[in-house]
Write a protein that holds these residues in place. Structure first.
Motif, PDB file in Angstrom:
ATOM      1  N   UNK A 177      34.219  39.324  41.410  1.00 39.54           N
ATOM      2  CA  UNK A 177      34.047  38.752  40.075  1.00 39.54           C
ATOM      3  C   UNK A 177      34.696  39.613  38.992  1.00 39.54           C
ATOM      4  N   UNK A 178      34.589  40.929  39.101  1.00 43.71           N
ATOM      5  CA  UNK A 178      35.227  41.797  38.109  1.00 43.71           C
ATOM      6  C   UNK A 178      36.743  41.635  38.141  1.00 43.71           C
ATOM      7  N   UNK A 179      37.290  41.560  39.360  1.00 43.38           N
ATOM      8  CA  UNK A 179      38.734  41.370  39.480  1.00 43.38           C
ATOM      9  C   UNK A 179      39.174  40.020  38.953  1.00 43.38           C
TER      10      UNK A 179
ATOM     11  N   UNK B  79      45.003  35.410  31.231  1.00 43.26           N
ATOM     12  CA  UNK B  79      45.551  34.061  31.158  1.00 43.26           C
ATOM     13  C   UNK B  79      44.774  33.098  30.296  1.00 43.26           C
ATOM     14  N   UNK B  80      43.470  33.382  30.101  1.00 44.17           N
ATOM     15  CA  UNK B  80      42.636  32.475  29.307  1.00 44.17           C
ATOM     16  C   UNK B  80      42.054  33.169  28.085  1.00 44.17           C
ATOM     17  N   UNK B  81      41.528  34.377  28.297  1.00 43.14           N
ATOM     18  CA  UNK B  81      41.108  35.172  27.160  1.00 43.14           C
ATOM     19  C   UNK B  81      39.656  35.053  26.741  1.00 43.14           C
ATOM     20  N   UNK B  82      38.911  34.031  27.188  1.00 42.59           N
ATOM     21  CA  UNK B  82      37.574  33.859  26.609  1.00 42.59           C
ATOM     22  C   UNK B  82      36.551  33.293  27.581  1.00 42.59           C
ATOM     23  N   UNK B  83      36.628  33.659  28.852  1.00 42.50           N
ATOM     24  CA  UNK B  83      35.634  33.160  29.805  1.00 42.50           C
ATOM     25  C   UNK B  83      35.375  34.227  30.856  1.00 42.50           C
ATOM     26  N   UNK B  84      34.113  34.365  31.271  1.00 41.78           N
ATOM     27  CA  UNK B  84      33.745  35.319  32.319  1.00 41.78           C
ATOM     28  C   UNK B  84      32.872  34.587  33.325  1.00 41.78           C
ATOM     29  N   UNK B  85      33.202  34.721  34.614  1.00 37.84           N
ATOM     30  CA  UNK B  85      32.450  34.076  35.673  1.00 37.84           C
ATOM     31  C   UNK B  85      31.583  35.100  36.404  1.00 37.84           C
ATOM     32  N   UNK B  86      30.570  34.610  37.093  1.00 43.00           N
ATOM     33  CA  UNK B  86      29.653  35.473  37.832  1.00 43.00           C
ATOM     34  C   UNK B  86      29.565  34.989  39.274  1.00 43.00           C
TER      35      UNK B  86
END
Length: 231
Positions: free
Chosen positions: A97-99, A107-114
């Motif tokens: 997930x960190x990678x 590429x997107x700038x404003x989203x983080x997944x878990x």
């Protein structure tokens, strides 16, 4: 995504994991599924790629009569191929997930997944030993549109990423317009398989509709009529 993420963990006291879902669409070669637990136990000779599908329910109608179903984001890459946001993750330094989030930030700038967004893992075909991890997150249509705008201002826009595109999930009366024509494009790596797999597993498009769309792309196309020669 929590239920799908749970499939990747080894159940306590269970000797055998439940069978993993397959795509099962005629004309699309199956990739070997494996759990997240199995993927993490692979040796150092394996590379790991992580990609994400961002989508949102879309109540809109095309031409006032064709339901749009969902808005699904993909990217047009620098090499002219369609793919999902993401890339390779060096497991020596990053968790999956960190990678993935590091690449998404470029590429997107404003989203983080878990890990809760984890959907599946598959072994890829070919000479390279790669396991492809796939994530999916449902957003609101407004949140998805914000990401589309943010992507234009990201570091990779115009370099590795040419722009975001939405996947049409409908099929028009000619049985080619919409999803069938979209699937006739060129996709990078496992992106086409992952798209179809996610659409099926998340019940975004009925399996028979996916099969019809794939079958339509395999029919020989009629040669264009040369009107000038006829004249």
């Amino acid at each position: 995504m929590g239920a799908m993420a749970a499939m990747g963990a080894l159940p306590a006291g269970a000797a055998v994991l439940p069978p993993l879902p397959t795509l099962g669409v005629p004309g699309v070669p199956e990739l070997k599924p494996l759990t997240r637990y199995e993927a993490m136990r692979l040796g150092p000779g394996w590379s790991h790629s992580c990609h994400a599908m961002l989508y949102a329910p879309n109540p809109g109608m095309l031409f006032g009569r064709i339901p749009l179903r969902y808005a699904v984001l993909m990217q047009m890459r620098f090499d002219g191929l369609l793919g999902f946001p993401g890339g390779f993750v060096d497991r020596r330094y990053w968790s999956l997930e960190d990678g993935l989030n590091r690449v998404l930030g470029l590429g997107l700038g404003c989203v983080r997944l878990t890990e809760a967004d984890y959907l599946c893992s598959h072994l890829t075909e070919g000479p390279h030993r790669v396991v492809a991890h796939f994530y999916a997150r449902q957003l609101t249509l407004e949140e998805l549109h914000t990401i589309e705008i943010s992507a234009v201002h990201s570091r990779d826009h115009g370099l590795e990423v040419m722009g975001m595109v939405r996947v049409p999930l409908y099929t028009q009366k000619d049985r080619m317009g919409g999803l069938p024509n979209f699937l006739a494009n060129s996709f990078v790596g496992t992106a086409k398989f992952q798209l179809l797999f996610a659409l099926k597993i998340l019940n975004m498009v009925p399996e028979e509709k996916l099969a019809e769309a794939v079958a339509a792309t395999q029919k020989p196309k009629k040669p264009p009529i040369d009107h000038a020669a006829g004249a």
